[in-house]
Design a protein around this motif. Structure first.
Motif, short mmCIF file in Angstrom:
data_model
loop_
_atom_site.label_atom_id
_atom_site.label_comp_id
_atom_site.label_asym_id
_atom_site.label_seq_id
_atom_site.Cartn_x
_atom_site.Cartn_y
_atom_site.Cartn_z
N UNK A 109 48.73 -62.86 8.83
CA UNK A 109 49.57 -61.78 8.32
C UNK A 109 48.83 -60.46 8.54
N UNK A 110 49.41 -59.62 9.38
CA UNK A 110 48.73 -58.38 9.76
C UNK A 110 48.78 -57.35 8.63
N UNK A 111 47.69 -56.64 8.49
CA UNK A 111 47.65 -55.52 7.55
C UNK A 111 48.43 -54.35 8.16
N UNK A 112 48.67 -53.33 7.38
CA UNK A 112 49.37 -52.15 7.89
C UNK A 112 48.59 -51.54 9.05
N UNK A 113 47.26 -51.46 8.90
CA UNK A 113 46.44 -50.90 9.97
C UNK A 113 46.55 -51.74 11.23
N UNK A 114 46.45 -53.06 11.10
CA UNK A 114 46.49 -53.93 12.28
C UNK A 114 47.82 -53.82 13.01
N UNK A 115 48.92 -53.74 12.25
CA UNK A 115 50.22 -53.63 12.89
C UNK A 115 50.32 -52.32 13.68
N UNK A 116 49.83 -51.23 13.10
CA UNK A 116 49.84 -49.94 13.80
C UNK A 116 48.88 -49.97 14.99
N UNK A 117 47.71 -50.57 14.81
CA UNK A 117 46.67 -50.60 15.86
C UNK A 117 47.16 -51.34 17.09
N UNK A 118 47.82 -52.48 16.90
CA UNK A 118 48.26 -53.26 18.06
C UNK A 118 49.36 -52.54 18.84
N UNK A 143 55.68 -48.03 11.80
CA UNK A 143 54.30 -47.64 12.06
C UNK A 143 54.26 -46.40 12.96
N UNK A 144 53.47 -45.43 12.54
CA UNK A 144 53.29 -44.21 13.33
C UNK A 144 51.79 -44.01 13.55
N UNK A 145 51.41 -43.68 14.77
CA UNK A 145 50.00 -43.39 15.06
C UNK A 145 49.90 -42.09 15.84
N UNK A 146 48.72 -41.51 15.79
CA UNK A 146 48.37 -40.37 16.64
C UNK A 146 47.13 -40.77 17.43
N UNK A 147 47.19 -40.61 18.77
CA UNK A 147 46.00 -40.88 19.58
C UNK A 147 45.72 -39.69 20.49
N UNK A 295 53.72 -54.67 19.91
CA UNK A 295 52.70 -55.32 19.09
C UNK A 295 52.13 -56.58 19.73
N UNK A 296 53.01 -57.49 20.18
CA UNK A 296 52.51 -58.75 20.73
C UNK A 296 51.69 -58.53 22.01
N UNK A 297 52.05 -57.46 22.76
CA UNK A 297 51.27 -57.13 23.95
C UNK A 297 49.89 -56.60 23.55
N UNK A 298 49.86 -55.82 22.47
CA UNK A 298 48.57 -55.35 21.97
C UNK A 298 47.67 -56.50 21.58
#
Length: 519
Positions: A109-118, A143-147, A295-298
């Motif tokens: 079960x992915x954490x919020x961070x892991x889901x965003x990270x992948x 999930x929203x990220x900034x890179x 996500x699954x590709x990550x």
């Protein structure tokens, strides 16, 4: 590296998907199986916060079906990840134990961070984008990220998704102006809680997942976009807002008939589109870009790259061409020599080109075109140009924009100006005449360079300095082997370069020893 197969099961809030990838001894990989079921697990969370018995039954039945496929294909490595619906379920531990007992799979079960990270990992390993925001709106979370410089800087997981927003704001009813306005205000309030969303300007928003894919497909159908690929498809903020408005004014019956929108998302596309549209407006992005990788590709990229102790490919485009070289049995030595000859020809002839262009871009396009030059020969030698153009306009080369991929297709398949114009007919809406003149110039250079290694012996080693006498251009070729077949082919094909440059061309063959003496 051992040859193996890896199964990734992505247990999302809206759908559950199985993807099986094959990794060969050279580290090259490709997707060989992809199966999906629409589970809507977020809709099966009870008032008490548990995944209902019906939801658990769907999970077990789906995973057992996947297990049958996995066993049949003798896949040993299985990675099962679950996202928001399982993360929120109070009976999560019970479900994990039940799946282990009934199916034999371990659920991570992915954490919020892991889901965003992948999601971020999928984007930076499959695109050439250096800076941007990612948004992945699932059934139960967003999930929203900034890179920046391809490095993750910020992330956040909102506890709402397309399904939960639908249930909260309009349920099974047709959304109206009142509840749509409440939905918009709610999303804006949530975005305002993230100060880092306002720090940058003109960063694109990259969409991940089914809702983003459906929006991109609808847009492609509306404008009759001629390329089939969805990965790195890009359209403007204005077009996105217009599309969002159209969806909000449509009935469920109209959405069910909308080309590009899957029936399973007709009821939940409105809140999903509003989230994406609101984010694009909030961060003042000029464009929205679709990432087919998620996500699954990550998760898969992490698995592939862990042996080299990294999570990111150093160069996505280079990795893509490495995969293509392997898949189409391209001779790297031949490609490198043709690329070198083409670059030398360009350096000598660029001043005679009648189209204003970037020299850096031209050299990049020549180098990349050489990597896939006439790959259609892999199918049939007699139709290598046609096959090459078809392949390159119907595949995804990760890391390349659609525009650059189309340019490479024109250049690497170049046969004649007449053929190029014929290939260009379906693409008149996205390319200009000056682009075609530029591609004709580079294509004729590439065709000549290819001719100069006709026997693949590096008979022509280098290109000398071009001499201009009156209206004629003389190109010196330094040879180290008899170049009879090279000369025959080059003489036959020089007419294409003459037409592009509007100059007659003459070849001069000089032994390479003369070059060595002079240097």
């Amino acid at each position: 590296m051992k040859e193996n197969q890896v199964a990734i099961i992505d247990m999302g809030s809206n759908s559950i998907r199985l993807v099986i990838n094959k990794i060969d001894l050279n580290g090259c990989y490709n997707e060989i199986h992809n199966y999906k079921t629409v589970a809507r697990l977020s809709a099966h969370i009870t008032k008490e916060g548990n995944l209902s018995d019906n939801g658990i039954t769907i999970v077990l039945e789906t995973l057992n079906r996947f297990k049958d496929v996995i066993i049949f294909h003798k896949v040993k490595k299985v990675i099962l990840v679950a996202t928001a619906a399982m993360r929120k379920a109070k009976n999560q531990n019970q479900i994990v134990q039940l799946v282990k007992a009934k199916v034999g799979f371990d659920i991570r079960v992915l954490s919020e961070y892991e889901e965003a990270f992948y999601g971020y990992l999928a984007v930076v390993n499959s695109t050439n984008i250096e800076y941007g925001y990612t948004v992945d709106i699932g059934g139960g979370s967003t999930e929203i990220t900034l890179f920046e410089n391809r490095e993750l800087k910020h992330y956040h997981s909102f506890p709402f998704g397309a399904i939960t927003l639908q249930q909260k704001f309009y349920g099974d009813k047709q959304p109206n102006s009142t509840n749509l306005e409440i939905l918009k205000n709610y999303i804006k309030e949530q975005l305002h809680t993230l100060p880092w969303l306002k720090n940058k300007s003109n960063y694109p928003v990259i969409g991940i997942g089914g809702s983003a894919r459906n929006l991109s497909l609808i847009h492609q159908r509306q404008i009759e976009y001629p390329l089939p690929g969805i990965h790195q498809y890009e359209f403007t903020k204005e077009d996105l807002i217009e599309l969002n408005d159209m969806l909000q004014q449509s009935t469920i019956e109209e959405r069910l008939m909308l080309d590009g929108l899957s029936k399973e998302r007709a009821d939940i596309i409105i809140p999903a589109a509003e989230v994406i549209s609101s984010l694009v407006s909030f961060v003042k992005a000029e464009t929205f870009i679709m990432s087919r990788k998620g996500l699954r590709d990550g998760v898969f990229y992490e698995e592939v790259l862990k042996e080299v102790e990294t999570t990111r490919f150093p160069n996505v485009v280079e990795e893509s061409f490495h995969q293509l070289t392997h898949n189409y049995e391209v001779s790297v030595d031949h490609v490198n020599h043709v690329s070198s000859l083409a670059t030398q020809l360009y350096n000598e002839l660029s001043s005679f080109c009648h189209v204003e262009h970037s020299s850096e871009n031209a050299r990049t396009l020549l180098n990349q075109s050489a990597r896939v030059l006439y790959i259609g020969e892999y199918i049939n030698n007699d139709a290598s140009s046609q096959n090459t153009f078809y392949l390159l306009t119907n595949m995804t080369i990760e890391g390349l924009s659609h525009r650059d991929q189309l340019a490479i297709a024109f250049i690497s398949s170049f046969k004649s100006k007449t053929q190029l114009l014929k290939y260009a007919e379906p693409f008149q809406r996205i390319i200009q005449k000056k682009d075609l003149r530029f591609y004709e110039f580079l294509g004729s250079i590439m065709k000549l360079a290819y001719s100069l290694d006709r026997t693949r012996r590096k008979a022509i080693l280098e290109i000398g300095q071009v001499e201009k006498t009156e209206d004629e251009l003389t190109i010196p070729f330094y040879y180290q082997e008899e170049a009879f077949f090279e000369n025959m082919q080059a003489s036959k094909n020089k007419k294409h370069l003459e037409r592009a440059l509007k100059h007659p061309i003459k070849f001069r063959y000089i032994p390479v020893e003369v070059l060595k003496v002079n240097s």
